[in-house]
Design a protein around this motif. Sequence first.
Motif, PDB file in Angstrom:
ATOM      1  N   LEU A 147       4.738  -5.950  -7.398  1.00 23.64           N
ATOM      2  CA  LEU A 147       4.835  -5.484  -7.865  1.00 23.64           C
ATOM      3  C   LEU A 147       3.486  -5.814  -8.360  1.00 23.64           C
ATOM      4  O   LEU A 147       2.545  -5.671  -9.193  1.00 23.64           O
ATOM      5  CB  LEU A 147       6.246  -5.714  -9.104  1.00 23.64           C
ATOM      6  CG  LEU A 147       7.189  -4.921  -9.442  1.00 23.64           C
ATOM      7  CD1 LEU A 147       8.346  -4.886 -10.195  1.00 23.64           C
ATOM      8  CD2 LEU A 147       6.999  -2.778  -8.701  1.00 23.64           C
ATOM      9  N   MET A 148       3.431  -7.022  -8.632  1.00 24.68           N
ATOM     10  CA  MET A 148       1.872  -7.393  -9.233  1.00 24.68           C
ATOM     11  C   MET A 148       0.791  -7.163  -8.281  1.00 24.68           C
ATOM     12  O   MET A 148      -0.867  -7.447  -8.453  1.00 24.68           O
ATOM     13  CB  MET A 148       1.441  -8.832  -9.227  1.00 24.68           C
ATOM     14  CG  MET A 148       2.932  -9.482 -10.600  1.00 24.68           C
ATOM     15  SD  MET A 148       1.623  -9.522 -12.322  1.00 24.68           S
ATOM     16  CE  MET A 148       0.902 -10.399 -12.202  1.00 24.68           C
ATOM     17  N   SER A 149       1.000  -6.722  -7.345  1.00 30.62           N
ATOM     18  CA  SER A 149      -0.174  -5.720  -6.277  1.00 30.62           C
ATOM     19  C   SER A 149      -0.968  -5.255  -6.558  1.00 30.62           C
ATOM     20  O   SER A 149      -1.683  -4.521  -5.577  1.00 30.62           O
ATOM     21  CB  SER A 149       0.383  -6.844  -4.124  1.00 30.62           C
ATOM     22  OG  SER A 149       1.258  -5.835  -4.378  1.00 30.62           O
ATOM     23  N   LEU A 150       0.893  -4.159  -7.196  1.00 26.18           N
ATOM     24  CA  LEU A 150       0.640  -2.469  -7.721  1.00 26.18           C
ATOM     25  C   LEU A 150      -0.653  -2.358  -8.479  1.00 26.18           C
ATOM     26  O   LEU A 150      -1.359  -3.330  -9.018  1.00 26.18           O
ATOM     27  CB  LEU A 150       1.448  -1.849  -7.861  1.00 26.18           C
ATOM     28  CG  LEU A 150       2.758  -2.384  -7.238  1.00 26.18           C
ATOM     29  CD1 LEU A 150       3.975  -1.573  -7.698  1.00 26.18           C
ATOM     30  CD2 LEU A 150       2.468  -1.175  -6.035  1.00 26.18           C
ATOM     31  N   ARG A 151      -1.342  -1.694  -8.285  1.00 26.14           N
ATOM     32  CA  ARG A 151      -2.802  -0.885  -9.671  1.00 26.14           C
ATOM     33  C   ARG A 151      -1.946  -1.039 -10.824  1.00 26.14           C
ATOM     34  O   ARG A 151      -0.965  -0.505 -10.857  1.00 26.14           O
ATOM     35  CB  ARG A 151      -3.588   0.325  -8.955  1.00 26.14           C
ATOM     36  CG  ARG A 151      -3.608   0.179  -7.538  1.00 26.14           C
ATOM     37  CD  ARG A 151      -4.238   1.837  -7.702  1.00 26.14           C
ATOM     38  NE  ARG A 151      -4.849   2.275  -8.890  1.00 26.14           N
ATOM     39  CZ  ARG A 151      -4.527   3.418  -9.299  1.00 26.14           C
ATOM     40  NH1 ARG A 151      -4.515   5.283  -8.450  1.00 26.14           N
ATOM     41  NH2 ARG A 151      -5.416   4.888 -10.574  1.00 26.14           N
ATOM     42  N   ALA A 152      -3.142  -1.389 -11.566  1.00 27.34           N
ATOM     43  CA  ALA A 152      -2.152  -1.353 -12.918  1.00 27.34           C
ATOM     44  C   ALA A 152      -1.531  -0.354 -13.722  1.00 27.34           C
ATOM     45  O   ALA A 152      -0.801  -0.024 -14.389  1.00 27.34           O
ATOM     46  CB  ALA A 152      -3.132  -2.623 -14.328  1.00 27.34           C
ATOM     47  N   PHE A 153      -2.847   0.494 -12.879  1.00 25.43           N
ATOM     48  CA  PHE A 153      -2.661   2.140 -13.813  1.00 25.43           C
ATOM     49  C   PHE A 153      -1.225   2.437 -13.927  1.00 25.43           C
ATOM     50  O   PHE A 153      -0.705   2.743 -14.340  1.00 25.43           O
ATOM     51  CB  PHE A 153      -3.428   3.142 -13.243  1.00 25.43           C
ATOM     52  CG  PHE A 153      -2.893   4.280 -13.248  1.00 25.43           C
ATOM     53  CD1 PHE A 153      -4.269   4.488 -14.924  1.00 25.43           C
ATOM     54  CD2 PHE A 153      -2.851   5.540 -12.653  1.00 25.43           C
ATOM     55  CE1 PHE A 153      -3.825   6.129 -15.128  1.00 25.43           C
ATOM     56  CE2 PHE A 153      -2.393   6.758 -13.237  1.00 25.43           C
ATOM     57  CZ  PHE A 153      -3.160   6.992 -14.294  1.00 25.43           C
ATOM     58  N   ILE A 154      -0.514   1.989 -12.443  1.00 28.04           N
ATOM     59  CA  ILE A 154       0.791   2.452 -11.755  1.00 28.04           C
ATOM     60  C   ILE A 154       1.358   1.791 -12.145  1.00 28.04           C
ATOM     61  O   ILE A 154       3.131   2.523 -12.628  1.00 28.04           O
ATOM     62  CB  ILE A 154       0.703   2.541 -10.576  1.00 28.04           C
ATOM     63  CG1 ILE A 154      -0.449   3.048  -9.358  1.00 28.04           C
ATOM     64  CG2 ILE A 154       1.863   3.083  -9.272  1.00 28.04           C
ATOM     65  CD1 ILE A 154       0.130   4.533  -9.190  1.00 28.04           C
ATOM     66  N   VAL A 155       1.520   0.897 -12.496  1.00 29.47           N
ATOM     67  CA  VAL A 155       2.646   0.063 -12.939  1.00 29.47           C
ATOM     68  C   VAL A 155       2.791   0.315 -14.306  1.00 29.47           C
ATOM     69  O   VAL A 155       4.175   0.827 -15.027  1.00 29.47           O
ATOM     70  CB  VAL A 155       2.549  -2.097 -13.115  1.00 29.47           C
ATOM     71  CG1 VAL A 155       3.981  -2.790 -13.975  1.00 29.47           C
ATOM     72  CG2 VAL A 155       2.638  -2.281 -11.674  1.00 29.47           C
ATOM     73  N   GLY A 156       1.700  -0.410 -14.983  1.00 29.51           N
ATOM     74  CA  GLY A 156       2.238   1.002 -17.264  1.00 29.51           C
ATOM     75  C   GLY A 156       2.554   2.199 -16.793  1.00 29.51           C
ATOM     76  O   GLY A 156       3.421   2.284 -18.136  1.00 29.51           O
TER      77      GLY A 156
ATOM     78  N   ALA B 192      -4.873 -14.131 -16.827  1.00 29.29           N
ATOM     79  CA  ALA B 192      -4.150 -15.410 -15.945  1.00 29.29           C
ATOM     80  C   ALA B 192      -3.537 -15.408 -14.711  1.00 29.29           C
ATOM     81  O   ALA B 192      -4.094 -15.711 -13.477  1.00 29.29           O
ATOM     82  CB  ALA B 192      -3.376 -16.743 -16.849  1.00 29.29           C
ATOM     83  N   MET B 193      -2.169 -14.679 -15.073  1.00 25.46           N
ATOM     84  CA  MET B 193      -1.631 -14.400 -13.704  1.00 25.46           C
ATOM     85  C   MET B 193      -2.339 -13.274 -12.263  1.00 25.46           C
ATOM     86  O   MET B 193      -2.812 -13.567 -11.093  1.00 25.46           O
ATOM     87  CB  MET B 193      -0.355 -13.612 -13.739  1.00 25.46           C
ATOM     88  CG  MET B 193       1.330 -15.142 -13.639  1.00 25.46           C
ATOM     89  SD  MET B 193       0.961 -16.238 -12.579  1.00 25.46           S
ATOM     90  CE  MET B 193       0.637 -15.713 -11.051  1.00 25.46           C
ATOM     91  N   ILE B 194      -3.204 -12.576 -13.061  1.00 28.25           N
ATOM     92  CA  ILE B 194      -4.176 -11.908 -12.578  1.00 28.25           C
ATOM     93  C   ILE B 194      -4.754 -12.978 -11.151  1.00 28.25           C
ATOM     94  O   ILE B 194      -5.376 -12.787  -9.940  1.00 28.25           O
ATOM     95  CB  ILE B 194      -4.201 -10.674 -12.985  1.00 28.25           C
ATOM     96  CG1 ILE B 194      -3.866  -9.759 -13.400  1.00 28.25           C
ATOM     97  CG2 ILE B 194      -5.745 -10.331 -12.161  1.00 28.25           C
ATOM     98  CD1 ILE B 194      -4.115  -8.466 -14.215  1.00 28.25           C
TER      99      ILE B 194
END
Length: 288
Positions: A225-234, A112-114
Amino acid sequence: LKIKRKMEEDWGDIFKNLQMSAYQQPISKRIQRFAAKQFFAEEKTDIGEDNEDYVENMLREEEKIAIAGLTNRLPSRIASLPWLLEVRDIAIHHIVHLGGRCGVRKITVHAAMIYVDRFLSLVPKKPIILPIAKLLAFACLYLAFEEHEDQRGLLASVNCWSYRESIINLKSIVVAQFGGIVAFVTPIQFIKYFLSKFCKDFSRKKYARIKTVEVIMSTLGDVRLMSLRAFIVGAATTLLASNPNILTRELIKDAINVLPQKWLIPIDEVRSCYDCLLETNRHRLDIS
């Protein structure tokens, strides 16, 4: 321009407490049953898969979203449009509180935040009236429900039918703004794979899985941080939770090099994300 991280409130912890309260406290029988069902799904069901084909499918989804121009561009927009941050703060407050009251899963709140960030990255340069920010939150949460859960459980918590109708109408506007593309990728979807690669201590895997999700949820209030790629944060969150010791750049590089080279993983981005997450989440981790 460097954006100062907004971390006054830990939305991950707030959501967790609200979710537990919804599961344990008798709100209404219908909502309580729904919350109990979602709580069970949250605790018992792993999200994602631990094979390379699955990860490559997720990477292709990320690429499609980027090609469609639907990536999060809020950090650069906020510099000239500071009202976007106020709208976002209102939206995250209502997503977390309504989602917690309904006992929804963390991946749904994150999705939802995405959607909120994606919409605010595309919206014209004109301030959204604050009540619309609240409606935007509900519309994006409803849209995320359609992907992962039973959206009727969400609408059951909205008492006024006219308000429900407004939520549905705004959801349609949001989808139209996205060009009909509602696909999303969250860091949570990569956890199962990264745990299989980064967490070598079997006795730590359950702890690492729980803490990885907690750290990911703590990023909801951080625009950068929410703007980074999900793969990177994961990758960064799983590395952080899987190891009892703080990793050096070389150790992070060694861990990333275990993954397929064709993925062209930017190690410096993973390290930078790891450092940010360590700074803001050290208090919740067993790490030294």
